[in-house]
Enzyme design. Structure first.
Site, mmCIF file in Angstrom:
data_model
loop_
_atom_site.group_PDB
_atom_site.id
_atom_site.type_symbol
_atom_site.label_atom_id
_atom_site.label_comp_id
_atom_site.label_asym_id
_atom_site.label_seq_id
_atom_site.Cartn_x
_atom_site.Cartn_y
_atom_site.Cartn_z
ATOM 1 N N SER A 1 77.360 108.084 29.934
ATOM 2 C CA SER A 1 76.902 106.948 29.614
ATOM 3 C C SER A 1 77.904 106.225 29.005
ATOM 4 O O SER A 1 78.989 106.630 28.578
ATOM 5 C CB SER A 1 75.738 107.194 28.571
ATOM 6 O OG SER A 1 76.212 107.186 27.479
ATOM 7 N N TYR B 1 76.969 112.376 19.980
ATOM 8 C CA TYR B 1 76.481 111.910 21.054
ATOM 9 C C TYR B 1 77.720 111.310 22.099
ATOM 10 O O TYR B 1 78.157 111.799 23.237
ATOM 11 C CB TYR B 1 75.403 110.980 21.268
ATOM 12 C CG TYR B 1 75.048 110.461 22.551
ATOM 13 C CD1 TYR B 1 74.221 111.220 23.258
ATOM 14 C CD2 TYR B 1 75.092 109.212 22.940
ATOM 15 C CE1 TYR B 1 73.729 110.828 24.448
ATOM 16 C CE2 TYR B 1 74.640 108.561 24.215
ATOM 17 C CZ TYR B 1 73.997 109.629 24.937
ATOM 18 O OH TYR B 1 73.224 109.087 26.333
#
Length: 327
Positions: free
Chosen positions: A162, A188
């Site tokens: 992402s 993340y």
């Protein structure tokens, strides 16, 4: 062969849906593995692949729940099978892989879709940070353990990354936050960079044996992935308004699954691999002068070939798994 990190003019775009991405492609007789294929983007991915005729295996941490969800969909000409797998537990990964290999089947497509995002501080296994373990190490081990089936099928492997990769490169000196304070977003970001680098190195290692790999940014989509985020944080980030209305930039789950499906199935990508994709095309490298640079393109650290090879070696040491150790 190295594939250039530039768009190919696929004809698809930001709002393409998974069904549109696979339209006209016959997946009859093909087998796909989709982790997390019972929720959010994974569920839409399963619908599209089965709808084109594929048999889809859905490994799940909660197989009974997954079976209940998937029993409600119409697989069309395809079919769906649920299996038990917890990506944060290496023993579980090994057990699933062995069961699959014992079935003597080939894999045509593997989509590493399951993920956690901005999770609270937690360590699993031998002290692995949860997001790195689930998003990267579990899929790394799974892919390596399934290598005989992937090679037999001449598979495409799709790793979901992402724009979160822009938040952090790999912190090679402290991957598991042992010496620095835990930050859920840095963790993340590192995990999503790892997903991209995994595709780069897998493609480099596997292409001479018929396996290609792609990293995919699906876009911003509201799914259960946001379960750890308080509403006020999502409002502050501009993802939704105060009344909960999604920002116009957000995709639907059907649109979010499109790039994964395209990367796994499109004949436009024959002979290609090792690149980061978004909006059903190969992405451009990030242009630092682009005012939208934080939302599109791929940063250099997420496609760096030296870092990809280094991460592979580190991941193999951490998991004790490496299908290419003797190659």
């Amino acid at each position: 062969m190295t594939t250039p990190q530039h768009p190919i003019g696929s004809g698809f775009g930001y709002r393409t849906t998974a069904a549109e991405a696979v339209a006209g492609i016959d997946l009859g007789g093909k087998l796909a593995i989709v982790t997390g294929g019972y929720s959010g983007l994974g569920l839409e991915t399963v619908k599209a692949l089965a709808g084109a005729g594929a048999h889809v295996v859905v490994p799940s941490r909660r197989p009974d729940h997954a079976a209940d969800v998937l029993s409600e969909i119409d697989p069309g000409p395809g079919s769906v099978e649920v299996e038990a797998l917890d990506l944060s537990d290496l023993d579980s990964v090994r057990a699933f892989a062995q069961r699959f290999l014992d079935s003597d089947r080939s894999v045509d497509m593997q989509i590493n879709n399951a993920a956690v995002m901005a999770a609270p501080e937690e360590w699993v296994g031998p002290g692995w940070e949860l997001q790195f373990a689930t998003n990267h190490l579990g899929h790394f081990a799974l892919t390596n353990l399934l290598w005989p089936a992937l090679e037999r099928g001449g598979a495409r492997v799709v790793a979901l990354t992402s724009t979160g990769h822009k938040l952090s490169p790999i912190r090679f000196d402290d991957i598991n936050f042992e010496t620095t304070p835990y930050d859920k977003w840095i963790a993340y970001g590192q995990a999503k960079t790892a997903d991209s680098l995994f595709a780069v190195q897998l493609d480099a290692l596997g292409q001479d044996r018929g396996v290609r790999a792609f990293a995919v940014h699906p876009g911003g989509i509201f799914t259960p992935l946001q379960r750890h985020l308080p509403r006020e944080e999502m409002v502050a980030a501009g993802w939704m308004s105060e009344d909960g209305t999604p920002d116009e930039r957000m995709k639907t789950p059907e649109q979010g699954a499109a790039t994964s499906v395209w990367a796994a199935t499109s004949p436009q990508l024959d002979g290609m691999g090792g690149v980061y994709c978004e909006d059903c095309d190969i992405a451009n490298p990030t242009d630092p002068d682009d005012p939208m640079a934080r939302y599109r393109g791929v940063n250099a650290h997420a496609i760096d070939r030296d870092d990809a090879a280094r991460l592979w070696a580190v991941s193999a040491e951490m998991t004790g798994v490496n299908a290419f150790a003797q190659v």
